[in-house]
Each structure stands twice: as structure tokens, then as C-alpha cells.
Write a protein that holds these residues in place. Sequence first.
Motif, PDB file in Angstrom:
ATOM      1  N   VAL A 121      42.910  -9.703   0.508  1.00 44.17           N
ATOM      2  CA  VAL A 121      44.044 -10.620   0.398  1.00 44.17           C
ATOM      3  C   VAL A 121      44.136 -11.148  -1.036  1.00 44.17           C
ATOM      4  N   GLU A 122      45.352 -11.268  -1.532  1.00 47.04           N
ATOM      5  CA  GLU A 122      45.561 -11.879  -2.848  1.00 47.04           C
ATOM      6  C   GLU A 122      45.600 -13.395  -2.642  1.00 47.04           C
ATOM      7  N   ALA A 123      44.550 -14.074  -3.096  1.00 49.60           N
ATOM      8  CA  ALA A 123      44.421 -15.512  -2.843  1.00 49.60           C
ATOM      9  C   ALA A 123      43.770 -16.197  -4.036  1.00 49.60           C
ATOM     10  N   SER A 124      44.176 -17.441  -4.298  1.00 45.35           N
ATOM     11  CA  SER A 124      43.600 -18.185  -5.425  1.00 45.35           C
ATOM     12  C   SER A 124      43.536 -19.673  -5.092  1.00 45.35           C
ATOM     13  N   PHE A 125      42.672 -20.384  -5.820  1.00 50.55           N
ATOM     14  CA  PHE A 125      42.507 -21.833  -5.670  1.00 50.55           C
ATOM     15  C   PHE A 125      42.349 -22.411  -7.069  1.00 50.55           C
ATOM     16  N   GLN A 126      43.440 -22.947  -7.600  1.00 46.33           N
ATOM     17  CA  GLN A 126      43.428 -23.487  -8.965  1.00 46.33           C
ATOM     18  C   GLN A 126      44.237 -24.773  -9.015  1.00 46.33           C
ATOM     19  N   ASN A 127      43.718 -25.756  -9.754  1.00 43.68           N
ATOM     20  CA  ASN A 127      44.422 -27.029  -9.942  1.00 43.68           C
ATOM     21  C   ASN A 127      44.882 -27.637  -8.624  1.00 43.68           C
ATOM     22  N   ASN A 128      43.991 -27.599  -7.623  1.00 44.28           N
ATOM     23  CA  ASN A 128      44.270 -28.167  -6.299  1.00 44.28           C
ATOM     24  C   ASN A 128      45.370 -27.443  -5.521  1.00 44.28           C
ATOM     25  N   ILE A 129      45.734 -26.248  -5.981  1.00 44.03           N
ATOM     26  CA  ILE A 129      46.728 -25.465  -5.245  1.00 44.03           C
ATOM     27  C   ILE A 129      46.082 -24.175  -4.733  1.00 44.03           C
ATOM     28  N   ILE A 130      46.151 -23.990  -3.417  1.00 41.60           N
ATOM     29  CA  ILE A 130      45.659 -22.756  -2.793  1.00 41.60           C
ATOM     30  C   ILE A 130      46.861 -21.867  -2.512  1.00 41.60           C
ATOM     31  N   SER A 131      46.829 -20.674  -3.056  1.00 36.90           N
ATOM     32  CA  SER A 131      47.948 -19.746  -2.880  1.00 36.90           C
ATOM     33  C   SER A 131      47.455 -18.481  -2.188  1.00 36.90           C
TER      34      SER A 131
END
Length: 408
Positions: free
Chosen positions: A188-198
Amino acid sequence: MKVQLSTIHKNLEGSWQVTGSKSEANRLLILQALFPKITIENISNSDDSKVLKKALTSSKELIDIHHAGTAMRFSTAYFAAQEGREVILTGSQRMQERPIKILVDALKSLGADIEYQKQEGYPPLLIKGKKITNNKVNLAANISSQYISALMLTAPSLPNGLEITLEGKVTSTPYILMTLSLLTDLGVEASFQNNIISIKPFQLSQEKVFTVESDWSSASYFYSLAALSDSAKIKISSYKQQSLQGDSSLVQLYQKLGVKTTFLENTIELEKDTSVALPEIYKANLASSPDLAQTIAVTCLGLGIGCELTGLHTLKIKETDRLVALQNEISKFGAQIEITNDSLKLHAHHNLKENVSVATYNDHRMAMAFAPLALKTMLQIEDAGVVSKSFPDFWEAMSFYKIKVEEI
């Protein structure tokens, strides 16, 4: 079942295989339900994982997840996104007292159809599964990570994925990172940066095998045995140095309590290190690993040292109010303990009362946290069978390491 615990001797050695992590297994069970080409190896044999697996494979309208908090939260999000499926999700009396409004509000803001069947904000829930196309939601960052993970796990199956904005300071980062890591391992394309989970929408095109690491919170009881022993050479498996589990912080936390950890291939060896000078007052912030609080507090009680543990705000909504439960039961041994909404302070106490009967409050961790104290004083554990929630062969493990377990 009530058991009496005493020690045979205090020199402990030998190897034990610990069941797979409940935290990892339950996340993978949700992903497997969404993406059936997933195979799970070394799955947890805990009650919680069995209950969740049964819920996800059930065709019934009424689904009872008993005491399993993770199962309640994860399956609420899962069923909300199962288009055309209608379920009533319920649990034990205690489960019906544990709040779920934050998660339900988040799902409703995305378009989910969920109604409370009794009290506003609490299970049981009537969930009418819908196709969820909204893909942005805001949540307070200091809530239980299980709410956040519940949304993250369902996100890749949603047609537009999901963006979760966390407002404030995040308190349970390791569990969010565990979920994120499992998603990315899946592809899965997923990220967690600057309090945003995408998290992007995803389809699994080929078979995928996951092997669950053994449970680090279950390892805590072996660390407590080592700390309270005269000598210890305890090997437990299967563990890895680069763990996804926040409770792997045990390695550092117990180093200060005289337990040395050596990583071998898939195994950790725990040794009693008598060269370590114990602190008069042991201090730790457990915001990232609150499930260790009971074990550490009881270890400090057994070692005759004080402790100040902070970051414990989530313990009040667990299987029981764990802070009140700890205060009640530790006090029975003659020690003085003070609690607030998010901390506890134990005063050093040296002469433990004998034959104390420890109440467990339907909480597996209460039973397991107090068991190693048998190396210091004879005690009794009420409702000892509650350990099956996360560690079904716990009493066999204690017997193996020279704790005498007698049913009374």
C-alpha cells in the motif's frame, strides 16, 4: 479458577516460545479480510485474535466480541465499509462501558451509517455497511491509537483511500507506525508526515505471506521474573531487534531494573545483572507503551524500590480502570501507592504481606503482572483463567520457570 502461587527456587533458566503478537495479528486479520490473498503465520492464539477472526468470518447479524477492545474498534471500521452488510456489534458488559464515540463520529463524518443501540457513545452498535467515498477526516492526536489504526486498516479498501489529520501531539506513535509498516509491507502507498496520515486505495494482485513476531507485552512477564530472581538465563522466542512493537522498549526499561537482554537468532536471552545499582525511585514515561505499566509497577514492588510512572491516561478505559485496580491490589501487600488520571507513584516497601488474594477485574494483565511476585512472597490470583485473553499458556510458562501454581 483461583490459584495459589509460591516459588520452588529463584534460579531460573530454560527456553519458551511465546505466542504471536496480538497487536500484529489483529491488524493482519483485518487486512486478510479485506485482501484474502494474505496468509498469516505464527498467528496469536489469544482469545482476542480468535474472537476477531470469528467475527470477520461470521455471516450472522449479531456479532459479539466479548472483552476484546481491539476487535471492537477494528471491526467497527471494517463493517462500516462493507457495502450491503448489516451487523449489530456488541460485547461484554465492560465492553458496553468502553467509549467508542470518537471512532463512530469519525466514520460518520466519512459517510458511515452507525447507530447506538443502548447508550450514546458506547456499544452495541447497529452498522449498515456502505460504500465510503469521502476521504478526509480529522481526529485528536492524543486518543487511543486503536481508533486511528482502525481507520488506517480499512483505508486501502476505500475507493478514494483516506487522509487522516491528527490535531495536537500524538501519544501512541509506535502502534500507528506498526499499522503503517504492515500496510507498506503489503504494498500500500501510505505515509505519516506532519501529523497527516495518507493512504491510497489498493488492490492485492498476488499471494502475500506475513509471519507474526511474538508478543513483546507477553515478554514483559519474563523480564519481571528475571528482575525478581536470584539468577536468570531465560530464552524466549520469536523476537527481532528491529521490532514493530512499541513494547520492545522493555529492553531499555528493564536494563535499569537489572535485566540484560541479548539478541540471538529469533530469540532473546534475559539475564539477571547483579552489577546494576537499582534506583531508589524508578521513573519512566510509558505513553508509548502503557500496557507495561502494571508489570513494571509490580516489579518495583517486588524489588523494594519506588516508582513514578507517567503517560498512563489510556489505562482508565482498558479492560478495567487499571490505575484504580493497581492501587487497590498493590495496597493489599502493605505498600503505599498514589494515582492520578495519568500517573502512579509507588513508595518503596520492603516487607510484603503474604497470602494476599489479588483480584483481576476481568483483566488478563492484572493476573500476569502480579504472578512473578511469587518469587518474593506467596500470593493468590483470582479468576486466573483470564490470561487466555492474550497468553493462553501463561500458567504453564510460570510453572516452567519454577513458580508453583496450585488451583485452590
